[in-house]
Design a protein around this motif. Sequence first.
Motif, short mmCIF file in Angstrom:
data_model
loop_
_atom_site.label_atom_id
_atom_site.label_comp_id
_atom_site.label_asym_id
_atom_site.label_seq_id
_atom_site.Cartn_x
_atom_site.Cartn_y
_atom_site.Cartn_z
N HIS A 1 0.99 -1.25 -0.04
CA HIS A 1 0.06 -0.08 -0.10
C HIS A 1 0.92 1.25 -0.05
O HIS A 1 0.30 2.18 -0.61
N GLU A 2 2.14 1.01 0.50
CA GLU A 2 2.84 2.22 0.54
C GLU A 2 3.40 2.43 -1.00
O GLU A 2 3.46 3.80 -1.28
N LEU A 3 3.70 1.56 -1.72
CA LEU A 3 4.15 1.82 -3.14
C LEU A 3 2.90 2.49 -3.99
O LEU A 3 3.05 3.22 -4.63
N TYR A 4 1.73 1.83 -3.51
CA TYR A 4 0.62 2.44 -4.26
C TYR A 4 0.18 4.06 -3.83
O TYR A 4 -0.01 4.73 -4.78
N LEU A 5 0.37 4.03 -2.74
CA LEU A 5 -0.24 5.44 -2.14
C LEU A 5 1.05 6.33 -2.17
O LEU A 5 0.66 7.59 -2.63
N LYS A 6 2.11 6.14 -2.02
CA LYS A 6 3.41 7.04 -1.92
C LYS A 6 4.36 6.68 -2.78
O LYS A 6 5.31 6.21 -2.25
N PRO A 7 4.35 6.49 -4.11
CA PRO A 7 5.19 6.04 -5.10
C PRO A 7 6.52 7.31 -5.05
O PRO A 7 6.23 8.37 -4.75
N ALA A 8 7.77 6.71 -4.95
CA ALA A 8 8.82 7.70 -4.57
C ALA A 8 9.45 8.14 -5.98
O ALA A 8 9.89 9.17 -5.97
N ASN A 9 8.74 7.59 -7.01
CA ASN A 9 9.28 8.23 -8.27
C ASN A 9 8.22 7.79 -9.51
O ASN A 9 7.61 6.93 -9.21
N LEU A 10 8.63 8.46 -10.61
CA LEU A 10 7.70 8.28 -11.69
C LEU A 10 7.50 6.72 -12.11
O LEU A 10 6.62 6.15 -12.42
N PHE A 11 8.82 6.22 -11.98
CA PHE A 11 8.84 4.71 -12.54
C PHE A 11 8.08 3.92 -11.77
O PHE A 11 7.07 3.00 -12.11
N VAL A 12 7.82 3.98 -10.39
CA VAL A 12 7.14 3.24 -9.39
C VAL A 12 5.75 3.51 -9.61
O VAL A 12 4.63 2.55 -9.71
#
Lengths: 362, 277
Positions: free
Chosen positions: A219-230
């Motif tokens: 859910h962290e990757l979904y809600l708070k992607p660190a960059n455009l790629f993610v």
Amino acid sequence: MVNVELRNVTKRFKKVVAVNRISFKVNSGEFFVLLGPSGCGKTTTLRIIAGLEDPDEGEVLIDNVVVNDVPPNKRDVAMVFQNYALYPHMTVYKNLAFPLENMGFSKMEIDRRVKEVAKMLYIDHLLDRKPNQLSGGEQQRVALGRALVRRPKVFLMDEPLSNLDAKLRVYMRAELKRLQKELKITTIYVTHDQAEAMTMADRIAVMNKGRIMQIGKPHELYLKPANLFVAGFIGSPPTNFFDATFISKEGTYVLDAGNFKLTLEKSLGEILEKEIGSGEVVVGIRPEHIDVVKEADLNTIEGEVYVVEPLGPETVIDVKIGDYIFKVLTKGMVHYNIGERILLKFQMDKLHIFKKTGEAII
Amino acid sequence: MKKRKISIKMIIIYMILITLSIIWLLPIYVTIVSSLKSNREIYTTNVLQPPSNPTIDPWIEAWSRIKRGFLNSIIVSLPATFISVIIGSMAGYFLVRYRFKGSETVFFLIAVASFIPYQIVLIPIVRISSALHLMGTIPGLIIVYILLFTPWAALISSAFFLTIPKEIEEAALIDGASPIKIYFKIVLPIALPGLISTAIIIFMNIWNEFLIAVTLSTSPYVRTVQPEIANLRGTTTVSWNTLMAGSIIAMLPPIIIVMLLGRYFVKGLLAGSLKGI
């Protein structure tokens, strides 16, 4: 209970850097997924942990011990390969018994363990068959059984579900997750399928071009992607991106995309102003965070229906706005004619804003 | 049951097949028929005519004259084939699986060594054998055949090793097996049809080899079957019936081997073309 750690690991194949200074720590009993497109270095990373590839730089630790010089047969890890790699000349029983024979168990103990694992994976009726007499799903279970039977310190899985048909894949996804939770064996799982990663992982490391882009809970990757790629890789249908200019003028904050403008809330605008002042940004909005509305309002955007893809419980509408095509995910079955003009409204608190370099601001 | 349709295409194909079979079988037929005739009958009747008075005398005569050569051939061919395949296959496996500096050059040299007509190296072989006092000895013949056919074995077997997915060996390694165990427990059994094919090809070549055999077997006690067959011809008149009977006897071992191991041979040749090896 065993943890696995990589410290600044680099692997080159001639001039190509397959894995570039990556570091992460997999906690004991964790289901850790390496996710990325093909060629991103995820399989190489897994092979380095297995000992099938030697890293050019960096350290691999299993159970807090550096294992760089330990050969694969002494690492006590088990691996499930994408093509299963079953021994074609041996029966299922022999396939399952092979790792135990290498460990020097007695015949009785081997028999007991093989039958136990076979029962757990529902392959106990197949023990006398050879791999070529099994279906894809059965072969997959045998491969899994061969890894399980040893009760290894670490489980490594290289896209084990990718050769199964869609229905079986979804079923096995749940089965694998249940099994891993039951056995509590530290597992590192490689896949290019973000849905697989999201549904199974405790934590995911997203990789691209040999580097780790972000590590976090699904859910962290979904809600708070660190960059455009993610942001682009996680989520299906993928995030919509558009270029915009951030303008701050007398307390109002606007994203100008050329064909449309979005007025930002003060709090959001202030953060952006603090971070970049003003200038070019890339904005991302997930298809599920765009609403189709009836009445024009502040921040509503008019677009033209380009194509409609009904999926049953939800519908994907492709909407053309200027040069961009936005994917919009709506609940239920909705009907629109191609060319019909509709109004869209972005959920402004769900916007992802990135610097031109790809790094996330919000 | 559905009646099978006979098309013109099928008829043509079968006619071609039957014609080719006749052409191919005719010399064998003539050989067999001639071996059962007296020499006089051979000279006076049509070659295709069946024997009017079948006799097995030529067979007895031929066997009594070539039996030593026949035994010598077995004593030479079997160990030479076995050792060539064992050494050659290990080399083939190593070259396929372990890339090292110069591995491609080594592979190229092996290929060149296999393709050079061995007649070219006949004189050096004779000189070396003579220097090592191996001329006219059975071990000398075995060693020369091993030298000549090991590169073949490496080359042919490497093609079979290439069809084994690398992951299978990696899986065995991760499953805790040592490299030696992987070779003997995993690689060899999987490659067995291929190795049997290799062995059949090499055995037939050694069995049928004439030039080296005739050159190196200076003493009649070590002469193999092929030079002995040539001697059956006689010096003044050709006794065709004995020669034919001897030829058939000499053909038997390769035929028996192919019949016994033929299914492996076909399986080996098909390796890689089928999924799920």
